[in-house]
Enzyme design. Sequence first.
Site, mmCIF file in Angstrom:
data_model
loop_
_atom_site.group_PDB
_atom_site.id
_atom_site.type_symbol
_atom_site.label_atom_id
_atom_site.label_comp_id
_atom_site.label_asym_id
_atom_site.label_seq_id
_atom_site.Cartn_x
_atom_site.Cartn_y
_atom_site.Cartn_z
ATOM 1 N N HIS A 463 0.810 -1.207 0.000
ATOM 2 C CA HIS A 463 0.000 0.000 0.000
ATOM 3 C C HIS A 463 0.849 1.264 0.000
ATOM 4 O O HIS A 463 0.483 2.275 -0.557
ATOM 5 C CB HIS A 463 -0.924 0.002 1.218
ATOM 6 C CG HIS A 463 -2.056 -0.951 1.045
ATOM 7 N ND1 HIS A 463 -2.365 -1.913 1.960
ATOM 8 C CD2 HIS A 463 -2.923 -1.085 0.030
ATOM 9 C CE1 HIS A 463 -3.387 -2.597 1.512
ATOM 10 N NE2 HIS A 463 -3.755 -2.122 0.351
ATOM 11 N N ARG A 558 7.993 -0.689 -25.568
ATOM 12 C CA ARG A 558 7.548 -1.985 -25.014
ATOM 13 C C ARG A 558 6.190 -2.319 -25.635
ATOM 14 O O ARG A 558 5.148 -1.972 -25.088
ATOM 15 C CB ARG A 558 7.413 -1.887 -23.492
ATOM 16 C CG ARG A 558 8.737 -1.762 -22.736
ATOM 17 C CD ARG A 558 8.487 -1.659 -21.237
ATOM 18 N NE ARG A 558 9.682 -1.919 -20.452
ATOM 19 C CZ ARG A 558 10.374 -0.999 -19.784
ATOM 20 N NH1 ARG A 558 9.994 0.267 -19.825
ATOM 21 N NH2 ARG A 558 11.429 -1.327 -19.079
ATOM 22 N N CYS A 754 18.705 0.376 -22.029
ATOM 23 C CA CYS A 754 17.311 0.796 -21.925
ATOM 24 C C CYS A 754 16.677 0.306 -20.633
ATOM 25 O O CYS A 754 15.488 0.490 -20.411
ATOM 26 C CB CYS A 754 16.500 0.338 -23.135
ATOM 27 S SG CYS A 754 16.443 -1.448 -23.286
HETATM 28 C C1 PEP Z 1 15.195 -4.593 -18.899
HETATM 29 O O1 PEP Z 1 15.058 -5.784 -18.558
HETATM 30 O O2 PEP Z 1 16.107 -3.868 -18.466
HETATM 31 C C2 PEP Z 1 14.249 -3.998 -19.846
HETATM 32 C C3 PEP Z 1 14.441 -2.789 -20.321
HETATM 33 O O3 PEP Z 1 13.145 -4.733 -20.158
HETATM 34 P P1 PEP Z 1 11.852 -4.809 -19.210
HETATM 35 O O4 PEP Z 1 12.096 -3.906 -18.039
HETATM 36 O O5 PEP Z 1 10.695 -4.405 -20.028
HETATM 37 O O6 PEP Z 1 11.858 -6.262 -18.846
#
Ligand code: PEP
Length: 822
Positions: A463, A558, A754
């Site tokens: 929460h 994504r 990323c």
């Molecule tokens: C990661 O795993 O760092 C990534 C960018 O993919 P996700 O967070 O969508 O699994």
Amino acid sequence: MGAVGIVAVSHSLRLAEAAQELAAQMVPGAAVPIALAAGAGTDADGSPILGTDATRVAEAIDELAGTCDGVLVLMDLGSAVMSAEFALELRASDVPVRLASAPFVEGLLAAAVTAAQGASLDEVAAEANGALVAKSAQLEDEQQTPAAAPTPAAPRADGEVVRTVVVRNPAGVHARPAALIGQAAQGAPLRLRLLPAGEPVPAASMMRLLAFGARRGDEVELEGERGAVERVAALFDDGFGEMDGAPSTPAVPSVPEAPSAPATAAAQSPAAVLDPGATLHGLGVSPGVAVAPVAQLGEAIAEPAATDGVPEDRREAEAARLAPAAAEVVAALRADAARSEGETAQILEATALLAADPEFAAAASARVRAEGVSAARAVWDEAEEQARLLRDLGGRTAERVADVRSVRDRLVARLTGADVPGIPDRAEPFVLVARDLAPAETAALGRSRCVALVTEEGGPTSHTAILARALGIPAVVGATGATSIPAETVVLVDGEGGIVQLDPPERQRATASEEPPAFDGRGELADGTPVALRANVGGAADARAAAAAHAQGIGLFRTEFCFLDRAAEPTVPEQVAAYRGVLAPFAGRTVVVRTLDAGSDKPLPFATAADEENPALGVRGLRVAVAHPALLSHQLTAIADAAAQEGAEVEVMAPMVATVDEARDFVAACRAAGIARAGIMIETPAAALLSAEMLAVVDFVSLGTNDLTQYTMAADRLSAPLGALNDPWQPAVLRLIGTVGAAGRARGKPVGVCGEAGGDPAIAPVLVGLGVTSLSMTARSLARVAARLRTVTAEECRRAAEAALGASTAVEARAAAAAALG
Ligand code: PEP
Ligand code: MG
């Protein structure tokens, strides 16, 4: 169009044909459309194989859809029920369909007769469901009704029915479904039993439902009053309204709004954290930075003495105090709920249901009578027992321990006349620190001057996390040692990095609250070396926000986020439309589209198996595409089509790659679809170690540091207690990143980041020094990362990276990099 058609689902084709023949004799001359979906074909000898097939059921529904206004599906038992349910997701037509819980033969006959009279689908279903009544009455031997049959709903002698349902929502029966079940039962007798061997749990017992532990794919037997069974069955069938991947209320999210940042946490001891200037590390669950003095939430209510025995002759009276106390607690929680709105109100309502749990009150009363303890002590012990059950179940269920304790404290306070600890009433801004927070405490947060939350316990779905995000204030959970911070100590809370810094230097206090200058769309180092700063997005709205924040492109789209709500694979035109929405704002700029990363923390009903033992290590990411090649080829076609219609420079990459063969096949599939640039994510240690070989077959790589860290450290990225392991500063992770960076330099191919580390200004120079050429992050981090990179040269980044690589712990790596950067 005609009236109602019937699909008969049976394990045995012969049984289905015989039942159909009987039905035809009941309605001579009438053409009631009946389609059979029975048996599982024949073996090599031509003998029929017993079984059912969801695809065949879906085809039968679609077959009838062309000529019928509605379709009733009758099934025999066991997997026939599941096949019928699954068929609803597979079918192509949208004709109304009812799954009848009727007995197969009697139901088919009754349905055929009623359908022949031109009745509506509801009428046909009702008649089928009541098909056993006449037989029962005639035989006057109600024991012959299949009371013990698990599926489908079988009437019993006492008028109750039994029905088996399947848990369909990704998060299973957690707190919100438990509350919905209690409400849907409307006080009628109804018990739920987790098959095959669970104990029956009354629908009215929210506490026991919390510990029920039913997960997606599990079968649950419902037994009780027909109406209640049907209402609760409908909830299960509907996936509790959570089939969109995110629950309709975020009160207990099954999928975090965005994948959680791995905590930038470091090993520590509580003693060390109390030093002035010390830093605590936890899991950042709500972004933002705040600086303010600490106010500790008072310790939970004092434990009632176990030794205050109640004499035999007063035990009944003592036990009788429980019900009115519970009623008062329920009323107070409901009053709080009425004064609150949105998620807070929903959470308080759910807590009121916990407090109203009759099983809990009965169990506590029994303790008073049997053990002679006070009512308060009985509540305490019973709550601890429930908390232990929840904790043992682990995961999200364990996060509900705070709710049980909150109810316990309120009840004990009523029974002993003590005050319930609450949010400090202060005129100045403060950071609230607590072991964990529960609704009773948090309800008042929105009205207080609280600017950040820090807890020792709790996870990303606690929460604390949910409410902090709802209130838009930073929060760090799982910060070991936080409750030892002396009141009034000024702390800096970084809700993205998961950091709580005690007594931050004046300079940092000022800069923490300062907004860096807006990103101007040029990522570069102090010496002018370019480092592309891109955005992570999950759909068109994110893309528009990223474009407004001057992102130099999209480093991670994504795509699975567009389809979390889909039971069936989206069509190519639907996909094209979704992708164009992201590409459109980035004409002329790079957009890296990731193919579906289904599985593990992001299950997609149409792509992932519900029953994997260990989904993080299972068929996820590119592995789903290997298992279902059409999914990948449809998606690549859609991406290529969208790219052709928009002006963005589209690159495509695959998630969860572990072998060079996977990378090579993926590139070939991209080329075949007409996609010019294809790459992979480096998320597994295997891919990192083979990065030179990977880069020989792909155009670029992008480090998914969230998963790379999780898999390198063998630590669930969503686990608060493992936050210290889920830290990209861990030397093992840094060295893998270094391996990838070196391979990229050697090949002259781009290496991006990323994962969440890409948006952390502290580690950004080190990543660049390790050979990373672009960083992708949530758009709101662009300005801070850009500002940090403008202060360092390529040479300084290289030195910081070298220093970090030489460290043997995460703490040392941070310190070494900071020292190298001055
Ligand atoms: C990661 O795993 O760092 C990534 C960018 O993919 P996700 O967070 O969508 O699994
Ligand atoms: Mg990942």
